[in-house]
Enzyme design. Structure first.
Site, mmCIF file in Angstrom:
data_model
loop_
_atom_site.group_PDB
_atom_site.id
_atom_site.type_symbol
_atom_site.label_atom_id
_atom_site.label_comp_id
_atom_site.label_asym_id
_atom_site.label_seq_id
_atom_site.Cartn_x
_atom_site.Cartn_y
_atom_site.Cartn_z
ATOM 1 N N PHE A 96 16.672 17.391 -18.738
ATOM 2 C CA PHE A 96 16.399 18.727 -18.225
ATOM 3 C C PHE A 96 15.094 18.745 -17.439
ATOM 4 O O PHE A 96 15.012 19.340 -16.351
ATOM 5 C CB PHE A 96 16.301 19.695 -19.415
ATOM 6 C CG PHE A 96 16.633 21.122 -19.093
ATOM 7 C CD1 PHE A 96 15.930 21.819 -18.121
ATOM 8 C CD2 PHE A 96 17.625 21.788 -19.787
ATOM 9 C CE1 PHE A 96 16.225 23.141 -17.845
ATOM 10 C CE2 PHE A 96 17.928 23.107 -19.518
ATOM 11 C CZ PHE A 96 17.220 23.786 -18.535
ATOM 12 N N ARG A 100 12.017 19.972 -11.725
ATOM 13 C CA ARG A 100 10.615 20.347 -11.712
ATOM 14 C C ARG A 100 10.310 21.537 -10.806
ATOM 15 O O ARG A 100 9.447 22.342 -11.121
ATOM 16 C CB ARG A 100 9.762 19.137 -11.285
ATOM 17 C CG ARG A 100 9.900 17.950 -12.233
ATOM 18 C CD ARG A 100 9.048 16.774 -11.796
ATOM 19 N NE ARG A 100 9.444 16.218 -10.504
ATOM 20 C CZ ARG A 100 10.418 15.308 -10.344
ATOM 21 N NH1 ARG A 100 11.101 14.874 -11.397
ATOM 22 N NH2 ARG A 100 10.707 14.841 -9.152
ATOM 23 N N GLU A 107 7.681 23.241 -24.888
ATOM 24 C CA GLU A 107 8.521 22.699 -25.959
ATOM 25 C C GLU A 107 7.721 22.592 -27.251
ATOM 26 O O GLU A 107 6.501 22.390 -27.233
ATOM 27 C CB GLU A 107 9.032 21.315 -25.545
ATOM 28 C CG GLU A 107 10.010 20.689 -26.540
ATOM 29 C CD GLU A 107 10.451 19.292 -26.123
ATOM 30 O OE1 GLU A 107 11.143 18.639 -26.931
ATOM 31 O OE2 GLU A 107 10.096 18.861 -25.007
ATOM 32 N N ARG A 179 5.824 10.550 -35.881
ATOM 33 C CA ARG A 179 7.007 11.008 -35.132
ATOM 34 C C ARG A 179 7.642 9.899 -34.306
ATOM 35 O O ARG A 179 8.775 10.035 -33.844
ATOM 36 C CB ARG A 179 6.628 12.161 -34.198
ATOM 37 C CG ARG A 179 5.647 11.770 -33.095
ATOM 38 C CD ARG A 179 5.361 12.920 -32.166
ATOM 39 N NE ARG A 179 4.316 12.572 -31.185
ATOM 40 C CZ ARG A 179 4.012 13.335 -30.145
ATOM 41 N NH1 ARG A 179 4.654 14.461 -29.933
ATOM 42 N NH2 ARG A 179 3.061 12.971 -29.308
ATOM 43 N N ASN A 195 14.012 30.654 -11.612
ATOM 44 C CA ASN A 195 14.565 31.711 -10.767
ATOM 45 C C ASN A 195 15.992 31.332 -10.396
ATOM 46 O O ASN A 195 16.471 30.241 -10.733
ATOM 47 C CB ASN A 195 13.689 31.956 -9.533
ATOM 48 C CG ASN A 195 13.506 30.713 -8.679
ATOM 49 O OD1 ASN A 195 14.475 30.106 -8.219
ATOM 50 N ND2 ASN A 195 12.249 30.313 -8.450
ATOM 51 N N HIS A 201 20.396 25.120 -8.350
ATOM 52 C CA HIS A 201 20.256 23.676 -8.141
ATOM 53 C C HIS A 201 20.584 22.918 -9.420
ATOM 54 O O HIS A 201 21.287 21.895 -9.396
ATOM 55 C CB HIS A 201 18.840 23.352 -7.682
ATOM 56 C CG HIS A 201 18.616 21.901 -7.393
ATOM 57 N ND1 HIS A 201 18.006 21.056 -8.288
ATOM 58 C CD2 HIS A 201 18.956 21.127 -6.329
ATOM 59 C CE1 HIS A 201 17.962 19.836 -7.785
ATOM 60 N NE2 HIS A 201 18.539 19.849 -6.598
ATOM 61 N N ARG A 206 24.327 19.686 -12.946
ATOM 62 C CA ARG A 206 24.525 19.494 -14.382
ATOM 63 C C ARG A 206 25.778 20.155 -14.940
ATOM 64 O O ARG A 206 25.961 20.222 -16.160
ATOM 65 C CB ARG A 206 23.298 20.019 -15.142
ATOM 66 C CG ARG A 206 21.988 19.368 -14.728
ATOM 67 C CD ARG A 206 21.976 17.870 -14.995
ATOM 68 N NE ARG A 206 20.661 17.286 -14.659
ATOM 69 C CZ ARG A 206 20.346 16.010 -14.812
ATOM 70 N NH1 ARG A 206 21.250 15.165 -15.294
ATOM 71 N NH2 ARG A 206 19.151 15.571 -14.492
#
Length: 252
Positions: A96, A100, A107, A179, A195, A201, A206
């Protein structure tokens, strides 16, 4: 909206590890309407009079929206905003975040909180077998035996990884170090703001769709995220969404 899908199991021997096959997407806030496209486009010829579009029914100008989409005048589609809360495996977020331009992300952090033992296991509808070579491959259904193997091996691996994580935390090892043993199948969560132009796009790359002029070959798990985002956007900006589909699902 609940963030715990129906398909999950828990084991008392694995630090309450749970296994999910579904992603979730929640629209948490927005400022997005078809009229946003119109006043942004009309300022080029009408100046301050373009503000009148804020009070007008955008249905009367759907031809303009289609023209902008068809001829790829893209900037009027940027004057809006949608913020989603997404829960998905880490490997989805790593794909994802290759998007950019026109996106903002925050996150959850494994440095600042103990990560929960929630892991991705493909559901029965997930095609498991890749046939062909890169650029010409397809995915086909797996056998019941392959699905059973996939679930069993993944769940065992997840349990061992999380037990190692807990062992290090209990010994005082910093979260940011511990982790490292956790797999990319671990669920994470993030806010993603975009937006309409940046979302188009994303969807063009995807998701697969019968109206797309350019084929796309997304991994199914990120496509599941895209499908849910698309459904929210379609309700907010139906004329823009219709023009996107009518013009081959190519971002302007």
């Amino acid at each position: 909206m609940s963030h715990t899908p129906a398909e999950s199991t828990e084991s008392p021997d694995s630090a309450a590890a749970s296994f999910r096959s579904e992603v979730t997407v929640e629209l948490v806030k927005h400022s997005a309407a078809d009229s946003d496209v119109l006043w942004a486009a009309r300022v080029s010829t009408a100046g301050e009079q373009s503000l009148e579009e804020l009070q007008k029914d955008p249905e009367r100008s759907k031809g303009l929206i289609n023209y902008l989409m068809r001829d790829r005048h893209g900037s009027p589609f940027e004057h809006n905003s949608m913020t989603f809360f997404i829960s998905a495996p880490i490997f989805v977020f790593r794909e994802f975040m290759r998007h950019r331009v026109g996106w903002s992300y925050n996150e959850e952090s494994g440095r600042y909180r103990q990560l929960e033992p929630v892991f991705y296991v493909p559901g029965q509808s997930r095609k498991l077998i890749q046939q062909g070579r890169p650029g010409k491959y397809v995915f086909v259904e797996g056998t019941p035996e392959q699905h059973e193997l996939t679930s069993r091996v993944m769940e065992d691996s997840y349990r061992r990884a999380y037990e190692a994580y807990q062992e290090m935390l209990a010994a005082g090892v910093a979260r940011e170090v511990a982790r490292s043993v956790l797999p990319v199948g671990l669920f994470s969560s993030m806010y993603a703001t975009c937006n309409a132009r940046s979302l188009m796009h994303f969807l063009g790359l995807r998701t697969q769709h019968e109206q797309a002029k350019v084929p796309s070959f997304p991994q199914r798990e990120i496509e599941m995220v895209g499908e849910q985002m698309e459904a929210h956007w379609a309700e907010l900006m139906p004329l823009t969404y219709g023009a996107f589909n009518a013009n081959g699902r190519i971002a302007p």
